[in-house]
Design a protein around this motif. Structure first.
Motif, PDB file in Angstrom:
ATOM      1  N   GLY A  31      39.491 -28.513   5.289  1.00 34.12           N
ATOM      2  CA  GLY A  31      40.288 -29.485   4.552  1.00 34.12           C
ATOM      3  C   GLY A  31      40.543 -29.015   3.141  1.00 34.12           C
ATOM      4  N   ILE A  32      40.875 -29.963   2.290  1.00 36.40           N
ATOM      5  CA  ILE A  32      41.189 -29.675   0.892  1.00 36.40           C
ATOM      6  C   ILE A  32      39.960 -29.994   0.023  1.00 36.40           C
ATOM      7  N   PRO A  33      39.457 -29.031  -0.744  1.00 29.40           N
ATOM      8  CA  PRO A  33      38.318 -29.302  -1.628  1.00 29.40           C
ATOM      9  C   PRO A  33      38.675 -30.357  -2.669  1.00 29.40           C
ATOM     10  N   VAL A  34      37.725 -31.266  -2.934  1.00 27.52           N
ATOM     11  CA  VAL A  34      37.953 -32.322  -3.927  1.00 27.52           C
ATOM     12  C   VAL A  34      36.861 -32.281  -4.995  1.00 27.52           C
ATOM     13  N   ILE A  35      37.277 -32.499  -6.224  1.00 27.39           N
ATOM     14  CA  ILE A  35      36.348 -32.485  -7.358  1.00 27.39           C
ATOM     15  C   ILE A  35      35.884 -33.906  -7.633  1.00 27.39           C
ATOM     16  N   LYS A  36      34.555 -34.072  -7.701  1.00 24.92           N
ATOM     17  CA  LYS A  36      33.937 -35.357  -7.986  1.00 24.92           C
ATOM     18  C   LYS A  36      33.283 -35.316  -9.365  1.00 24.92           C
ATOM     19  N   VAL A  37      32.785 -36.462  -9.799  1.00 19.54           N
ATOM     20  CA  VAL A  37      32.169 -36.553 -11.124  1.00 19.54           C
ATOM     21  C   VAL A  37      30.996 -35.588 -11.242  1.00 19.54           C
ATOM     22  N   ASN A  38      30.151 -35.514 -10.206  1.00 16.23           N
ATOM     23  CA  ASN A  38      28.986 -34.637 -10.281  1.00 16.23           C
ATOM     24  C   ASN A  38      29.385 -33.167 -10.406  1.00 16.23           C
ATOM     25  N   ASN A  39      30.551 -32.806  -9.860  1.00 22.09           N
ATOM     26  CA  ASN A  39      31.035 -31.431 -10.007  1.00 22.09           C
ATOM     27  C   ASN A  39      31.448 -31.142 -11.443  1.00 22.09           C
ATOM     28  N   ASN A  48      33.492 -23.256  -3.375  1.00 22.01           N
ATOM     29  CA  ASN A  48      32.849 -23.442  -2.073  1.00 22.01           C
ATOM     30  C   ASN A  48      31.779 -24.530  -2.083  1.00 22.01           C
ATOM     31  N   LEU A  49      31.382 -24.978  -3.271  1.00 19.89           N
ATOM     32  CA  LEU A  49      30.375 -26.032  -3.383  1.00 19.89           C
ATOM     33  C   LEU A  49      30.984 -27.432  -3.284  1.00 19.89           C
ATOM     34  N   LEU A  50      32.314 -27.517  -3.260  1.00 20.32           N
ATOM     35  CA  LEU A  50      32.985 -28.813  -3.247  1.00 20.32           C
ATOM     36  C   LEU A  50      33.043 -29.391  -1.833  1.00 20.32           C
ATOM     37  N   ASP A  51      32.967 -30.723  -1.764  1.00 23.85           N
ATOM     38  CA  ASP A  51      33.252 -31.403  -0.496  1.00 23.85           C
ATOM     39  C   ASP A  51      34.747 -31.292  -0.212  1.00 23.85           C
ATOM     40  N   LYS A  52      35.117 -31.537   1.042  1.00 25.06           N
ATOM     41  CA  LYS A  52      36.525 -31.431   1.431  1.00 25.06           C
ATOM     42  C   LYS A  52      37.004 -32.722   2.085  1.00 25.06           C
ATOM     43  N   THR A  53      38.243 -33.049   1.824  1.00 22.60           N
ATOM     44  CA  THR A  53      38.896 -34.172   2.478  1.00 22.60           C
ATOM     45  C   THR A  53      39.982 -33.636   3.412  1.00 22.60           C
ATOM     46  N   THR A  54      40.508 -34.497   4.251  1.00 25.19           N
ATOM     47  CA  THR A  54      41.542 -34.043   5.187  1.00 25.19           C
ATOM     48  C   THR A  54      42.828 -33.726   4.438  1.00 25.19           C
ATOM     49  N   VAL A  55      43.643 -32.895   5.057  1.00 28.97           N
ATOM     50  CA  VAL A  55      44.945 -32.555   4.471  1.00 28.97           C
ATOM     51  C   VAL A  55      45.795 -33.812   4.330  1.00 28.97           C
ATOM     52  N   GLU A  56      45.686 -34.713   5.306  1.00 29.80           N
ATOM     53  CA  GLU A  56      46.460 -35.962   5.267  1.00 29.80           C
ATOM     54  C   GLU A  56      46.090 -36.795   4.043  1.00 29.80           C
ATOM     55  N   ASN A  57      44.787 -36.911   3.759  1.00 33.70           N
ATOM     56  CA  ASN A  57      44.350 -37.665   2.580  1.00 33.70           C
ATOM     57  C   ASN A  57      44.887 -37.032   1.302  1.00 33.70           C
ATOM     58  N   SER A  58      44.787 -35.718   1.226  1.00 31.69           N
ATOM     59  CA  SER A  58      45.230 -35.016   0.023  1.00 31.69           C
ATOM     60  C   SER A  58      46.735 -35.151  -0.182  1.00 31.69           C
ATOM     61  N   ASN A  59      47.488 -35.102   0.914  1.00 32.39           N
ATOM     62  CA  ASN A  59      48.947 -35.188   0.809  1.00 32.39           C
ATOM     63  C   ASN A  59      49.429 -36.519   0.251  1.00 32.39           C
ATOM     64  N   LYS A  60      48.603 -37.554   0.403  1.00 30.75           N
ATOM     65  CA  LYS A  60      48.961 -38.865  -0.154  1.00 30.75           C
ATOM     66  C   LYS A  60      48.823 -38.880  -1.678  1.00 30.75           C
ATOM     67  N   TYR A  61      48.104 -37.889  -2.207  1.00 33.29           N
ATOM     68  CA  TYR A  61      47.859 -37.830  -3.651  1.00 33.29           C
ATOM     69  C   TYR A  61      48.249 -36.455  -4.194  1.00 33.29           C
ATOM     70  N   LYS A  62      49.476 -36.048  -3.886  1.00 35.80           N
ATOM     71  CA  LYS A  62      49.967 -34.761  -4.366  1.00 35.80           C
ATOM     72  C   LYS A  62      50.067 -34.738  -5.891  1.00 35.80           C
ATOM     73  N   ARG A  63      50.106 -35.921  -6.494  1.00 37.67           N
ATOM     74  CA  ARG A  63      50.247 -36.010  -7.949  1.00 37.67           C
ATOM     75  C   ARG A  63      49.057 -35.396  -8.677  1.00 37.67           C
ATOM     76  N   SER A  88      40.652 -20.378 -10.079  1.00 39.79           N
ATOM     77  CA  SER A  88      40.151 -20.235  -8.704  1.00 39.79           C
ATOM     78  C   SER A  88      40.101 -21.570  -7.969  1.00 39.79           C
ATOM     79  N   PHE A  89      40.248 -22.675  -8.691  1.00 34.83           N
ATOM     80  CA  PHE A  89      40.226 -24.006  -8.083  1.00 34.83           C
ATOM     81  C   PHE A  89      41.645 -24.516  -7.796  1.00 34.83           C
ATOM     82  N   SER A  90      42.631 -23.650  -7.923  1.00 38.23           N
ATOM     83  CA  SER A  90      44.011 -24.028  -7.619  1.00 38.23           C
ATOM     84  C   SER A  90      44.113 -24.486  -6.170  1.00 38.23           C
ATOM     85  N   GLY A  91      44.800 -25.606  -5.932  1.00 41.58           N
ATOM     86  CA  GLY A  91      44.935 -26.163  -4.598  1.00 41.58           C
ATOM     87  C   GLY A  91      43.948 -27.264  -4.292  1.00 41.58           C
TER      88      GLY A  91
END
Length: 243
Positions: A31-39, A48-63, A88-91
């Motif tokens: 999926g798409i890596p997501v940055i959280k507060v703890n990160n 590679n330490l980031l959790d990932k969400t589905t592509v569908e979830n990420s596409n809803k928040y392209k902003r 390196s965190f692009s995407g």
């Protein structure tokens, strides 16, 4: 150094200031890596330490999809923590508790980060927190934060000094982490794997329980005044070992 003027944060960004995915769901393998507060707090060192969400979830928040170089800020919980996104965190994307401040000018982006980190920026944040449920900084309040500006040469010098200090702190943290890993490996090597003794427990050693050599007792509970109206309180325990 003379103050040139101030601009509100809303007028500095190239993209509208906003928060990330409201419901990223459980971590997925592909999926798409997501940055959280703890990160943000621990530092953006390895994508590679980031959790990932589905592509569908990420596409809803392209902003809030990241390109690298953006300024991030925590909006919920430990509010006001900042980080600049490595290339390196692009995407990657963000979660709801983190905010995107996209300032293309690298100097102004770093200057804004260090102002937010300063006592002046943190005071503004603390004065504008919504604490009804948990500390939260609203986007509207963030957009209205005033950022002071000075001569370019002064701002460049200040940013370079602070950035250099950040690099030294990061290096020291990596050294400490490496030393801790070495200490853990050394302990395991000697006291779990017994490698210096050929993989066998040394003569005269034996396995046992803590209760074999110590008496562990529980301390007294706090008096009734420490409990709230619902009868819930914090209980403290005190251990005592006697050999």
């Amino acid at each position: 150094m003379e103050l040139i003027g101030k601009k509100i944060l809303k007028d500095l960004v190239d993209r509208k200031i906003g928060y990330g995915i409201v419901q990223p769901g459980q971590n997925v393998d592909n999926g798409i890596p997501v940055i959280k507060v703890n990160n943000i707090i621990s530092g953006l060192s390895d994508v590679n330490l980031l959790d990932k969400t589905t592509v569908e979830n990420s596409n809803k928040y392209k902003r809030t999809l990241l390109q690298g170089g953006e300024l991030l800020i925590s909006l919920v919980g430990s509010v006001g923590k900042t980080a600049i996104v490595p290339k390196s965190f692009s995407g990657c994307n963000l979660v709801r508790a983190t905010g995107l401040i996209d300032i293309k000018n690298p100097l102004i982006c770093k200057w804004t980060k260090y102002f937010i980190d300063s006592k002046y920026g943190q005071t503004y944040i603390n004065n504008n927190l919504n604490t009804t449920v948990q500390p939260t900084l609203n986007i509207d309040s963030l957009e209205k934060m005033e950022i002071p500006f000075f001569q370019k040469e002064y701002m460049e010098k200040a940013v370079n000094i602070l950035h250099s200090l950040d690099d030294k702190i990061e290096l020291n943290n990596k050294i400490n982490e490496n030393l801790e890993q070495q200490a853990q490996a050394f302990f395991k090597n000697w006291f779990a794997d017994f490698e210096p003794f050929g993989g066998k427990m040394p003569e005269g050693w034996k396995m046992g329980k803590l209760s074999d050599i110590a008496e562990i007792t529980m301390g007294q509970s706090p008096d009734g005044k420490s409990y709230n109206e619902d009868g819930i309180g914090t209980v403290f325990y005190q251990g005592r070992a006697e050999f």
